[in-house]
Scaffold this active site. Structure first.
Site, PDB file in Angstrom:
ATOM      1  N   HIS A  52      55.705  12.292  10.912  1.00 46.69           N
ATOM      2  CA  HIS A  52      55.625  12.096  12.352  1.00 46.69           C
ATOM      3  C   HIS A  52      54.988  10.748  12.622  1.00 46.69           C
ATOM      4  O   HIS A  52      54.307  10.150  11.780  1.00 46.69           O
ATOM      5  CB  HIS A  52      54.817  13.219  13.014  1.00 46.69           C
ATOM      6  CG  HIS A  52      53.356  13.076  12.863  1.00 46.69           C
ATOM      7  ND1 HIS A  52      52.548  12.375  13.753  1.00 46.69           N
ATOM      8  CD2 HIS A  52      52.503  13.547  11.897  1.00 46.69           C
ATOM      9  CE1 HIS A  52      51.308  12.422  13.368  1.00 46.69           C
ATOM     10  NE2 HIS A  52      51.235  13.118  12.238  1.00 46.69           N
ATOM     11  N   CYS A  53      55.195  10.220  13.813  1.00 48.11           N
ATOM     12  CA  CYS A  53      54.575   9.009  14.326  1.00 48.11           C
ATOM     13  C   CYS A  53      54.152   9.287  15.755  1.00 48.11           C
ATOM     14  O   CYS A  53      53.945  10.448  16.115  1.00 48.11           O
ATOM     15  CB  CYS A  53      55.486   7.812  14.208  1.00 48.11           C
ATOM     16  SG  CYS A  53      57.066   7.970  15.048  1.00 48.11           S
TER      17      CYS A  53
END
Length: 574
Positions: free
Chosen positions: A480-481
């Site tokens: 994820h970011c």
């Protein structure tokens, strides 16, 4: 010897003053004028004309009386020709008689001498000649009707029509020649009464038998279809209908009584003689005319034709029967009339028909097929529902995301994984935070690993890959970011690419990987308790612009170096 002339009364029917040969004509005949004093009018006209002129006019009128009657014009052309020949012969005799009369007048003889023939006999002879001429006209009309009937009966077959016409023409020419030969021997016969001689009539049974035989023989021509499809499609009922409609069948269906009622006068016997001439036609020619156009093969003959060309079998039409295909050899059997050993040749190829029939059919070789059920199930199934090594299905529940080739999970599934709901199946899971370090320090998910650059992720995950202690359990990676739109999906693809390169297909170190949908921005407001510190720092924060610039340069430079390295490696491989 001269006989004194007989004086007739003024009102009598005959006048013997100027008649040649003693033949008297009655006064009541139409088309011929009589005077009050003789054959050609008044005595003043006879006195003004010379005896030769009077005799010439008298003979000319006598010749025209019997030749140009209305009934004669109705007759056929051949009969008119015959009467014309008679009139010409009469005129010739008139010329000769006129010359003799001139000589006799010069010698002092009188042409008005009475005839030795009795007047009643002359009248009877004249009437018989007129009746004979009328009978000739009637018989010729019957002959014309018979020829028309024969042409209508032969109308269905051009071959029969030609044969009938040729035979009728020959018979008519023979009759014409015979008549001329009979009438030519002497000119003295012109004064005799012309009597038509009836042909010899055969027994009635023979004519009936001839008609029946003629009808049965011509039936094949009248019923013959005009084309091959009509021949093949013609049924028994259709044949019966055609037979009933044919004029030959109608004529042959007449009873002997009805045929006897019709006055044939011997002309049907002429037709019978023509039919007897047809027996001289060869049997081979009759078979060619009456035989069917298409020959039907028996089952035994179809079975005998086994040897066919393979090329013709390959390229023939599917709807075409096999029996129509031409065999390999034009002549299946050798000719038996050549016993000379020098002329006999040995066949180069081909086997006898008996040996070929005894051969058993060879087993056909089919395409090989794999029996591995697992491989078939993997290949037939949808790969999108399986993990990277196609061994198992995805464990976590997925949702739709931005990239269709990647699997996304919701924040709720992330919380369930953090709380240990899948601990019995999942041995270890790794949360990879792809944000920059200042973002990670501002707030992140518990137990998450910060790997902003690809070399760092490759070193951490692939140099020392994580292996499960229990083969029944799984290792799961979650990327994820900030928004899970660019950096997280790019890092996930990079790890899968390196993992494929490090293992044999389809084996992988990390076959099961997911993307957190919405990233940290969506997860933190919903579940802040699973974050530490419980804060959120965006990427474009004003206090960290310099750090953002530096990390972007590193990311771009590393991306450029990677592209250059890949290009060089590709050139070396070539």
């Amino acid at each position: 010897m001269e006989v004194p002339p007989q004086k007739s009364a003024p009102g009598s029917a005959l006048s013997t003053a100027r008649v040649l040969g003693g033949i008297q004509r009655p006064r009541h005949l139409s088309g011929f004028g009589f005077g009050s004093d003789g054959l050609l009018g008044s005595p003043e006209r006879a006195a003004s004309s010379s005896p030769v002129t009077t005799l010439t006019q008298t003979m000319y009128n006598l010749a025209g009386l019997g030749s140009e009657t209305p009934k004669t014009q109705v007759g056929s052309l051949s009969f008119q020709n015959r009467l014309t020949d008679l009139s010409l012969s009469r005129r010739t005799s008139e010329c000769s008689l006129s010359s003799e009369s001139s000589e006799s007048s010069d010698a002092g003889l009188c042409m008005d001498s009475p005839s030795p023939m009795d007047p009643q006999t002359a009248e009877r002879t004249f009437e018989q000649a007129i009746q004979a001429a009328s009978r000739v006209i009637q018989k010729m009309q019957f002959t014309i009707k018979a020829s028309v009937f024969a042409s209508e009966a032969a109308g269905h077959s051009p071959v029969l029509q030609n044969i009938t016409n040729s035979q009728a023409l020959d018979s008519w020419e023979k009759d014409e020649a015979g008549y001329r030969a009979a009438s030519s021997p002497g000119e003295d016969k012109e004064n005799d009464g012309y009597i038509f001689k009836m042909p010899q009539k055969l027994p009635h049974s023979s004519s009936a038998r001839a008609l029946a035989e003629w009808a049965s023989r011509r039936e094949a021509f009248t019923q013959r279809p005009s084309s091959a499809p009509d021949l093949m499609c013609l049924t028994t009922d259709g044949k019966m209908d055609v037979e009933e409609a044919s004029p030959v069948a109608q004529s042959s269906s007449l009873t002997p009584v009805e045929r006897a009622c019709e006055e044939d006068d011997g002309f049907v016997d002429i037709l019978e003689s023509d039919l007897k001439d047809d027996d001289m036609v060869p049997a081979g020619m009759e078979n060619l005319i009456s035989a069917p156009l298409v020959k039907k093969l028996d089952k035994e003959e179809e079975q005998d034709l086994i040897m066919f060309s393979k090329c013709q079998r390959l390229f023939r039409s599917p709807s075409m029967p096999c029996s129509v295909i031409r065999p390999i050899l034009k002549r299946l059997e050798r000719p038996h009339d050549r016993d000379v050993p020098v002329l006999s040749k040995r066949r180069k190829s081909g086997t006898p028909l008996e040996e070929q029939q005894l051969e058993e059919p060879k087993a056909r070789v089919f395409r090989s097929k794999s029996l591995c059920h697992e491989i078939e199930s993997i290949l037939d199934s949808d790969h999108r529902g399986l993990i990277g090594d196609y061994s198992k299905a995805f464990l976590l529940q997925t949702v739709d995301g931005k990239h269709q080739d990647l699997k996304y999970i919701s924040p709720e599934t992330m919380v369930a994984l953090l709380t240990g709901k899948f601990s019995n199946i999942v041995e270890k899971f790794v949360i990879v935070d792809c944000r920059y370090p200042y973002e990670y320090e501002g707030g992140h998910i518990k137990n998450a690993v910060n790997l902003p650059l690809e070399p760092d992720a490759e070193t951490f995950l692939l140099k020392h890959p994580i292996t499960p202690c229990n083969l029944d359990k799984r290792i799961i990676l979650i990327f994820h970011c900030e928004f899970s739109s660019e950096r997280g999906p790019r890092m996930c693809r990079f790890i899968r690419e390196r993992d494929r390169a490090a293992n044999d297909y389809p084996s992988l170190y990390y076959p099961e990987m997911y993307i957190l949908k919405g990233g940290y921005k969506e997860f933190f407001p919903q579940h802040p308790n699973f974050c530490e510190p419980q804060d959120y720092r965006p990427m474009n924060h004003a206090a960290f612009r310099d750090e953002l610039r530096n990390f972007r340069l590193k990311t771009r430079s590393w991306a450029g170096e990677r592209s250059t390295t890949q290009l060089c490696s590709r050139l070396q491989d070539q």
